[in-house]
Motif scaffolding. Structure first.
Motif, short mmCIF file in Angstrom:
data_model
loop_
_atom_site.label_atom_id
_atom_site.label_comp_id
_atom_site.label_asym_id
_atom_site.label_seq_id
_atom_site.Cartn_x
_atom_site.Cartn_y
_atom_site.Cartn_z
N VAL A 164 -88.16 -21.54 17.93
CA VAL A 164 -88.15 -21.12 16.53
C VAL A 164 -88.73 -19.72 16.39
O VAL A 164 -88.20 -18.89 15.63
CB VAL A 164 -88.92 -22.14 15.65
N SER A 165 -89.77 -19.41 17.13
CA SER A 165 -90.36 -18.08 17.07
C SER A 165 -89.39 -17.02 17.58
O SER A 165 -89.25 -15.95 16.99
CB SER A 165 -91.65 -18.02 17.89
N LEU A 166 -88.71 -17.33 18.65
CA LEU A 166 -87.73 -16.40 19.20
C LEU A 166 -86.57 -16.19 18.23
O LEU A 166 -86.12 -15.06 18.03
CB LEU A 166 -87.22 -16.91 20.55
N LEU A 167 -86.10 -17.26 17.60
CA LEU A 167 -85.03 -17.13 16.61
C LEU A 167 -85.48 -16.30 15.41
O LEU A 167 -84.71 -15.49 14.89
CB LEU A 167 -84.57 -18.51 16.14
N ALA A 168 -86.71 -16.49 14.98
CA ALA A 168 -87.22 -15.70 13.85
C ALA A 168 -87.29 -14.23 14.20
O ALA A 168 -86.91 -13.37 13.39
CB ALA A 168 -88.60 -16.22 13.44
N VAL A 169 -87.72 -13.90 15.40
CA VAL A 169 -87.79 -12.50 15.82
C VAL A 169 -86.39 -11.90 15.92
O VAL A 169 -86.16 -10.76 15.52
CB VAL A 169 -88.57 -12.37 17.14
N ILE A 187 -82.28 -8.34 13.39
CA ILE A 187 -80.97 -8.08 12.79
C ILE A 187 -81.13 -7.32 11.48
O ILE A 187 -80.32 -6.45 11.16
CB ILE A 187 -80.21 -9.41 12.59
N PHE A 188 -82.17 -7.62 10.74
CA PHE A 188 -82.45 -6.92 9.49
C PHE A 188 -83.14 -5.57 9.71
O PHE A 188 -83.62 -4.97 8.77
CB PHE A 188 -83.31 -7.78 8.57
N ARG A 189 -83.23 -5.16 10.97
CA ARG A 189 -83.86 -3.89 11.37
C ARG A 189 -85.32 -3.82 10.93
O ARG A 189 -85.81 -2.76 10.51
CB ARG A 189 -83.09 -2.70 10.82
N SER A 190 -86.01 -4.91 11.04
CA SER A 190 -87.42 -4.93 10.68
C SER A 190 -88.31 -4.29 11.73
O SER A 190 -89.48 -4.02 11.48
CB SER A 190 -87.89 -6.37 10.46
N TYR A 191 -87.77 -4.05 12.92
CA TYR A 191 -88.57 -3.48 14.00
C TYR A 191 -88.15 -2.07 14.38
O TYR A 191 -88.66 -1.52 15.34
CB TYR A 191 -88.49 -4.37 15.24
N ASP A 192 -87.23 -1.49 13.66
CA ASP A 192 -86.78 -0.14 13.97
C ASP A 192 -87.59 0.86 13.15
O ASP A 192 -87.56 0.85 11.92
CB ASP A 192 -85.29 0.01 13.66
N PRO A 228 -89.46 -9.01 2.73
CA PRO A 228 -89.50 -10.42 2.31
C PRO A 228 -88.13 -11.09 2.37
O PRO A 228 -88.05 -12.28 2.67
CB PRO A 228 -90.01 -10.36 0.86
N ALA A 229 -87.07 -10.33 2.11
CA ALA A 229 -85.72 -10.91 2.19
C ALA A 229 -85.40 -11.32 3.62
O ALA A 229 -84.78 -12.37 3.86
CB ALA A 229 -84.69 -9.92 1.67
N ALA A 230 -85.80 -10.51 4.59
CA ALA A 230 -85.56 -10.85 6.00
C ALA A 230 -86.36 -12.08 6.41
O ALA A 230 -85.85 -12.95 7.11
CB ALA A 230 -85.93 -9.66 6.89
N ALA A 231 -87.61 -12.16 5.98
CA ALA A 231 -88.43 -13.32 6.31
C ALA A 231 -87.88 -14.59 5.67
O ALA A 231 -87.84 -15.65 6.28
CB ALA A 231 -89.87 -13.09 5.88
N LEU A 232 -87.43 -14.49 4.42
CA LEU A 232 -86.85 -15.64 3.73
C LEU A 232 -85.54 -16.07 4.39
O LEU A 232 -85.29 -17.26 4.57
CB LEU A 232 -86.62 -15.30 2.26
N ALA A 233 -84.73 -15.11 4.79
CA ALA A 233 -83.47 -15.44 5.48
C ALA A 233 -83.75 -16.12 6.80
O ALA A 233 -83.05 -17.07 7.18
CB ALA A 233 -82.63 -14.18 5.68
N ALA A 234 -84.77 -15.67 7.51
CA ALA A 234 -85.13 -16.31 8.79
C ALA A 234 -85.56 -17.76 8.56
O ALA A 234 -85.16 -18.66 9.31
CB ALA A 234 -86.24 -15.53 9.47
#
Length: 106
Positions: free
Chosen positions: A65-70, A75-80, A95-101
């Motif tokens: 689950v942690s790997l899927l969340a990351v 995909i939402f470019r939260s780490y770029d 928050p939208a990326a976290a909610l989608a995850a």
């Protein structure tokens, strides 16, 4: 680290390093929060006696689950580094990326 401060352009090496560190920290803290939730739920005597023994499969589920969340957050470019902290849209996108995850995983 920053090649042109006025435009906010970053070198590819710093973007990759910063993104890797962010993803690794997210993975670690999501795993730790899952383990803490497991401990609080099954080992603290809040409601009564502990109801479960340590389940080894649960740790594998936490890792998956942690790997899927990351992956979903990436995909939402939260780490770029190029796309975060750029403007105010980051405060809506994070928050939208976290909610989608959460919705996709569970």
């Amino acid at each position: 680290m920053i090649t042109d401060n006025s435009k906010g352009e970053y070198s590819i090496r710093s973007r990759i390093f910063y993104g890797f560190i962010l993803a690794l920290m997210d993975f670690i803290f999501i795993c730790l929060s899952g383990l803490l939730a497991y401990y609080i739920r099954f080992y603290l005597r809040i409601v009564g006696e502990p109801t479960r023994i340590l389940d080894q499969e649960y740790f594998i589920y936490i890792m998956i689950v942690s790997l899927l969340a990351v992956i979903i957050l990436s995909i939402f470019r939260s780490y770029d580094l190029k796309y975060i902290y750029r403007d105010f849209s980051f405060f809506y996108k994070a928050p939208a990326a976290a909610l989608a995850a959460l919705i996709i995983i569970f």
